[in-house]
Write a protein that holds these residues in place. Sequence first.
Motif, PDB file in Angstrom:
ATOM      1  N   ALA A 468       9.964  -1.692  26.732  1.00  0.00           N
ATOM      2  CA  ALA A 468       9.957  -0.672  27.780  1.00  0.00           C
ATOM      3  C   ALA A 468       9.780   0.693  27.127  1.00  0.00           C
ATOM      4  O   ALA A 468      10.362   0.970  26.068  1.00  0.00           O
ATOM      5  CB  ALA A 468      11.253  -0.708  28.590  1.00  0.00           C
ATOM      6  N   GLY A 469       8.964   1.510  27.742  1.00  0.00           N
ATOM      7  CA  GLY A 469       8.727   2.837  27.198  1.00  0.00           C
ATOM      8  C   GLY A 469       8.576   3.860  28.299  1.00  0.00           C
ATOM      9  O   GLY A 469       8.170   3.547  29.418  1.00  0.00           O
ATOM     10  N   ALA A 470       8.914   5.095  27.975  1.00  0.00           N
ATOM     11  CA  ALA A 470       8.773   6.199  28.921  1.00  0.00           C
ATOM     12  C   ALA A 470       8.239   7.416  28.169  1.00  0.00           C
ATOM     13  O   ALA A 470       8.820   7.819  27.153  1.00  0.00           O
ATOM     14  CB  ALA A 470      10.108   6.528  29.579  1.00  0.00           C
ATOM     15  N   ARG A 471       7.149   7.972  28.667  1.00  0.00           N
ATOM     16  CA  ARG A 471       6.555   9.162  28.067  1.00  0.00           C
ATOM     17  C   ARG A 471       7.134  10.382  28.768  1.00  0.00           C
ATOM     18  O   ARG A 471       6.695  10.772  29.851  1.00  0.00           O
ATOM     19  CB  ARG A 471       5.040   9.119  28.200  1.00  0.00           C
ATOM     20  N   ILE A 472       8.152  10.979  28.164  1.00  0.00           N
ATOM     21  CA  ILE A 472       8.851  12.100  28.774  1.00  0.00           C
ATOM     22  C   ILE A 472       7.963  13.335  28.817  1.00  0.00           C
ATOM     23  O   ILE A 472       7.946  14.065  29.810  1.00  0.00           O
ATOM     24  CB  ILE A 472      10.150  12.400  28.015  1.00  0.00           C
ATOM     25  N   SER A 473       7.215  13.564  27.750  1.00  0.00           N
ATOM     26  CA  SER A 473       6.306  14.704  27.677  1.00  0.00           C
ATOM     27  C   SER A 473       5.160  14.306  26.754  1.00  0.00           C
ATOM     28  O   SER A 473       5.083  13.170  26.294  1.00  0.00           O
ATOM     29  CB  SER A 473       7.031  15.945  27.155  1.00  0.00           C
ATOM     30  N   GLU A 474       4.276  15.249  26.512  1.00  0.00           N
ATOM     31  CA  GLU A 474       3.158  14.955  25.630  1.00  0.00           C
ATOM     32  C   GLU A 474       3.630  14.650  24.216  1.00  0.00           C
ATOM     33  O   GLU A 474       2.950  13.941  23.474  1.00  0.00           O
ATOM     34  CB  GLU A 474       2.181  16.128  25.594  1.00  0.00           C
ATOM     35  N   LYS A 475       4.788  15.145  23.836  1.00  0.00           N
ATOM     36  CA  LYS A 475       5.267  14.944  22.475  1.00  0.00           C
ATOM     37  C   LYS A 475       6.425  13.959  22.370  1.00  0.00           C
ATOM     38  O   LYS A 475       6.646  13.374  21.309  1.00  0.00           O
ATOM     39  CB  LYS A 475       5.696  16.286  21.872  1.00  0.00           C
ATOM     40  N   LEU A 476       7.194  13.781  23.443  1.00  0.00           N
ATOM     41  CA  LEU A 476       8.418  12.980  23.372  1.00  0.00           C
ATOM     42  C   LEU A 476       8.271  11.708  24.199  1.00  0.00           C
ATOM     43  O   LEU A 476       7.830  11.747  25.347  1.00  0.00           O
ATOM     44  CB  LEU A 476       9.617  13.792  23.875  1.00  0.00           C
ATOM     45  N   SER A 477       8.654  10.575  23.607  1.00  0.00           N
ATOM     46  CA  SER A 477       8.662   9.300  24.321  1.00  0.00           C
ATOM     47  C   SER A 477       9.870   8.484  23.876  1.00  0.00           C
ATOM     48  O   SER A 477      10.381   8.645  22.762  1.00  0.00           O
ATOM     49  CB  SER A 477       7.376   8.518  24.055  1.00  0.00           C
ATOM     50  N   LEU A 478      10.342   7.605  24.775  1.00  0.00           N
ATOM     51  CA  LEU A 478      11.484   6.731  24.522  1.00  0.00           C
ATOM     52  C   LEU A 478      11.012   5.289  24.557  1.00  0.00           C
ATOM     53  O   LEU A 478      10.159   4.918  25.364  1.00  0.00           O
ATOM     54  CB  LEU A 478      12.578   6.951  25.571  1.00  0.00           C
ATOM     55  N   THR A 479      11.589   4.436  23.692  1.00  0.00           N
ATOM     56  CA  THR A 479      11.217   3.019  23.646  1.00  0.00           C
ATOM     57  C   THR A 479      12.464   2.155  23.497  1.00  0.00           C
ATOM     58  O   THR A 479      13.446   2.549  22.858  1.00  0.00           O
ATOM     59  CB  THR A 479      10.277   2.724  22.466  1.00  0.00           C
ATOM     60  N   VAL A 480      12.400   0.956  24.104  1.00  0.00           N
ATOM     61  CA  VAL A 480      13.438  -0.059  23.964  1.00  0.00           C
ATOM     62  C   VAL A 480      12.742  -1.402  23.778  1.00  0.00           C
ATOM     63  O   VAL A 480      11.820  -1.733  24.542  1.00  0.00           O
ATOM     64  CB  VAL A 480      14.363  -0.105  25.201  1.00  0.00           C
ATOM     65  N   ASN A 481      13.175  -2.176  22.772  1.00  0.00           N
ATOM     66  CA  ASN A 481      12.589  -3.485  22.488  1.00  0.00           C
ATOM     67  C   ASN A 481      13.710  -4.502  22.291  1.00  0.00           C
ATOM     68  O   ASN A 481      14.672  -4.231  21.553  1.00  0.00           O
ATOM     69  CB  ASN A 481      11.727  -3.449  21.219  1.00  0.00           C
ATOM     70  N   VAL A 482      13.572  -5.658  22.918  1.00  0.00           N
ATOM     71  CA  VAL A 482      14.499  -6.777  22.702  1.00  0.00           C
ATOM     72  C   VAL A 482      13.673  -8.029  22.472  1.00  0.00           C
ATOM     73  O   VAL A 482      12.593  -8.197  23.060  1.00  0.00           O
ATOM     74  CB  VAL A 482      15.455  -6.964  23.903  1.00  0.00           C
ATOM     75  N   ARG A 483      14.186  -8.918  21.602  1.00  0.00           N
ATOM     76  CA  ARG A 483      13.415 -10.113  21.268  1.00  0.00           C
ATOM     77  C   ARG A 483      14.338 -11.192  20.716  1.00  0.00           C
ATOM     78  O   ARG A 483      15.289 -10.901  19.987  1.00  0.00           O
ATOM     79  CB  ARG A 483      12.355  -9.774  20.218  1.00  0.00           C
ATOM     80  N   GLU A 484      14.043 -12.433  21.108  1.00  0.00           N
ATOM     81  CA  GLU A 484      14.722 -13.587  20.530  1.00  0.00           C
ATOM     82  C   GLU A 484      13.704 -14.699  20.348  1.00  0.00           C
ATOM     83  O   GLU A 484      12.915 -14.994  21.247  1.00  0.00           O
ATOM     84  CB  GLU A 484      15.864 -14.083  21.416  1.00  0.00           C
ATOM     85  N   ASP A 485      13.727 -15.344  19.167  1.00  0.00           N
ATOM     86  CA  ASP A 485      12.767 -16.391  18.849  1.00  0.00           C
ATOM     87  C   ASP A 485      13.125 -17.705  19.533  1.00  0.00           C
ATOM     88  O   ASP A 485      14.243 -17.898  20.011  1.00  0.00           O
ATOM     89  CB  ASP A 485      12.719 -16.615  17.332  1.00  0.00           C
ATOM     90  N   PHE A 486      12.162 -18.603  19.515  1.00  0.00           N
ATOM     91  CA  PHE A 486      12.334 -19.929  20.099  1.00  0.00           C
ATOM     92  C   PHE A 486      13.176 -20.824  19.190  1.00  0.00           C
ATOM     93  O   PHE A 486      13.369 -20.556  18.002  1.00  0.00           O
ATOM     94  CB  PHE A 486      10.961 -20.568  20.326  1.00  0.00           C
ATOM     95  N   ASN A 487      13.615 -21.933  19.769  1.00  0.00           N
ATOM     96  CA  ASN A 487      14.232 -23.032  19.029  1.00  0.00           C
ATOM     97  C   ASN A 487      13.532 -24.328  19.435  1.00  0.00           C
ATOM     98  O   ASN A 487      12.983 -24.434  20.532  1.00  0.00           O
ATOM     99  CB  ASN A 487      15.726 -23.149  19.343  1.00  0.00           C
ATOM    100  N   ASN A 488      13.535 -25.316  18.557  1.00  0.00           N
ATOM    101  CA  ASN A 488      13.078 -26.666  18.890  1.00  0.00           C
ATOM    102  C   ASN A 488      11.634 -26.683  19.379  1.00  0.00           C
ATOM    103  O   ASN A 488      11.340 -27.116  20.487  1.00  0.00           O
ATOM    104  CB  ASN A 488      13.979 -27.300  19.958  1.00  0.00           C
ATOM    105  N   ALA A 489      10.712 -26.191  18.559  1.00  0.00           N
ATOM    106  CA  ALA A 489       9.287 -26.236  18.882  1.00  0.00           C
ATOM    107  C   ALA A 489       8.619 -27.343  18.086  1.00  0.00           C
ATOM    108  O   ALA A 489       9.003 -27.636  16.946  1.00  0.00           O
ATOM    109  CB  ALA A 489       8.624 -24.904  18.575  1.00  0.00           C
TER     110      ALA A 489
END
Length: 1006
Positions: A468-489
């Motif tokens: 998820a990201g938000a461009r607050i201004s031309e210079k400032l932006s916020l980001t959030v990342n979450v991730r979990e890998d698979f099991n039993n493939a």
Amino acid sequence: MRASRLLIVVIFLVLCRNVAGQGADRLSIQFNTTDISVIPGKIVNLAFRVQNHSEDTLDALPVFSHPESWNIVTRPFNMQLKPNALSLGIVSFKVPNNHPVGKFAFQVELHNVTNDALLAVSQIEVQVKEVENITLQLVDKTDHVMAGENISANYLIQNLGNTEKKIFLNTGNCDIVGSPDLKLQPGESAGVKIVKATSEESIESRKESFTLRAQINDRILESVYASSIVLPSKKAKQDLFFRFPVKASATYLSTNRNNDFQSAYQFEIEGRGTLDPQGKHRLGFLARWPNNADLSFLGLYDQYYLYYSQKNVDLFLGEKSYNLTPLTENSRFGRGAEAKFTLNNGLAFGAMYVKPRFYEEIEDELAAFSEFNFGKQNSVGVYLLSKKYLGYDDPAQLISVTSQLNPFESTSLELEYSRGEFNEQGSNAWRAGLNSRFSIFQLSGIYYDAGKYYPGYYTNSRFYSANAGARISEKLSLTVNVREDFNNAQLDTFFVVAPYSRSFQGGLNYRIGSESSVKLYWRETERKDRLSLQKFHYTTDSWNLQFSQRLKRFNYSLTGELGETTNYLLADGENKQNSYRVSTNLTYQFNTRNSIRLFGHWSNINQFVSDDQRSLMAGLSASSRITRNLRMNFYLQNAYDIDDYYRNRNLMQFNLDYSFLKRHTISLRSFYTIFKSQTSDPEFTLSATYSYNLGIPLKQVIKAGKIEGRITDQQGNAVEGIYIKVLSEIAVSDKAGEFEFKAVPPGKQLLTIDRDKLKIDETTNIRMPLELDVLENEVSQVNIQILKGARIKGQLKLGEASLSALDDMQASAANIVVELKTDFESYRITTDKSGSFSFPLVRPGTVVFRIYANTIPAGYQAAQSSYEYELLPGEEREIDLVLSAKKKNIIFKPSGTAMSVKGGVSTVKVASTTKPEKAEAKPYYTIQIGAFKKPLPKDADFLSGHTFYFEKQIDNFHKYFVGKYDSEEAVLKQLKVLKLRYRNAFPVVVVNDEIMTLNQFNTRIK
């Protein structure tokens, strides 16, 4: 006496001083502003107020003091200051463009107009601002070069500002000669030269563009775009065929594994391309043998496949990674077949069979599917899959329904639901994906959930990834990342699985400038080894700060990390420590061909999670295009993080690629590699590969002829460097004077010579532009001679009548039309006031000079209608002709009497006569049916069936014409008939034995 005089002088000086002092006290000057800034090069108006505190009217002259180079624009003026009044004064001045920055004094003085006494004075500081004015101009460039030669261009860069500037010259598609860094003082200029290499394999004239930019830090101040024409070299030949690309290669492999030298060969033939010029039918195949995957890092497994595709059909047979859907079968390498058929209404169906090669638990898989596409990017599909496991009689059965939707303009959604059963047990699985952008936000993510007994690619697994990201201004932006890998493939055993990873990260990005940024984020991460002998399992919570910047040719990034790491392979109480990591990545681009990168990091995490690992990891990589055909890459690294041991890791890599003769390549590869699943004992491997790119001709797509020629001077010596043009192609004569156009469309083409390469008094032996008949798959020869042009000048004079009384005093030799005519060209001019004329550049040979009788003044005539001359190269001939008065028979008759002759003969009327000029031949229309380098026999089949034809030798060709017609309508009607037999036939007009096209004839008539 002397004492009296001295006393008078002293009294006078004291009185003058008192008067001056009183004037200064009685006036005051005040500026309208206390802060003034000026821009060099612009006119500034400075206002000031003058207060007269006295009861007297004063006349004052303003005098201005300023730096010497400043210019006062205002004309000198006087100020009449009334008693106790306030007056306004304005002075305009200009600071030079290159005046330095700083504060400078500007002083206003008021002097008494009568005695120049100082009445008042005031001073203000003027701030001179910085002016940045960098100009970049193209001075000259190479307009045309032969393929394989360098294009060069020269530029002038100037600092027209008022401060010293450090300028970086940035190039696009070219290279700077010398240093790209310049330091220019105000008013200083410098020359800049660039070069651009061209490929000698060019087969047609083309435009090569390049750009030079002047920039300061990350700001581009000036940019100049230019281009040059690259002419094809004679070594390159244009391919007239559409070909299917095929690459054949042979590789020698060697390794020193555990001090045991081993070697082998591997061969490969690969083809991939279209079967038709329109790209409707595509074909691909690969044959690679034998299997050398176990020999060295560079060895590959054997593989064979063949595929065909077009708009409605996709067929595949052989080995590849087959896939159905992400839940049922995401990637399965094996031998098999696949077919897909798509109808024009968007409905598709197909089937797939695969026998896995690197997953022994599955014997084979059989699938069928149907898809329907609707809208622009929307689709739904149903998939059926049957998996036959080793040791089980009944296969696993899976069904899946998928959809891909675009509900909004910037939003896409993927959904999949699946059900699978195996060995009397079953579970569901589903998948969802989202990608959306709206307002200042951007969202993307995917989620998988497979049940405990789901027999698909994933089993008993739940994993996700979201951003998820938000461009607050031309210079400032916020980001959030979450991730979990698979099991039993169900991963193929040939590919070792990456470690399990789970992470959360949130932070902000701030762009300082167009070439620099800073990033601050918090990160929680977990890494776990999936292999049986688990070597690591840890989590790290840390703050991270990253700064990156681009400075001219130098790019770098710096990253710092502080946090806490927990090692789950250690006992409680000993498994936590404060952790840190410092990383850097530096890249320097020497020019467009050469660059180097340095990288590394220092951390205590690697040793903490695995004892035998290093804290410092560093390396470098370099790439260079040594010559046009020789490229080199080098990579060196001392160690790797323990997280990477699931894959092959190169401690050293060296690549060298050499291309020659357009289709041939030799590649050398050497590696010093720690193989996957190992943490030590690297091995050295080496390979040498020879590749040949061939094209299988499928269809001749270019129908063309060829034009060859030679340019000589009048002594027969070759002339080099003459530019010749046909259509949009340009050729240049070589040292032997020869030139060629390799692929010219059949038909009539015009050949022209660039006169810029000829001297002002030179011409060609044949008329330009030269019309050539280009025949398919034949060579048209043309020889051109450059000669010194001849010159004709002269004067027409009016003769005297036998009786001076009959002379017409108003007659003049001005504006008489004279013509100079050769076999295929003519020039008409008019005489000037004195009757003079000049033809400054005439092609040598036989010429006919003609005076148009209807433009000669009445009562005068030329001795003959035309004159023929033989002109030699470089000859200057003068023609001076006298137009004689016409003779007249005059009978004198006295008033009132009749004239008679002896013998009683009747009166005879005498009339003067002139000899009529020879009439021009009437033009007629005919049709050219062919042109040949040698004359045809009279009984040739080409000429059979024609009762009237004639042949004329023109431009080294024997041209044949059929028919004689009185009108354009008649000739065009007959042309339609002849076109059925003679494809390249076209109409012409014959005027006084001169042959011209319809357009030329119609233009002459107008």
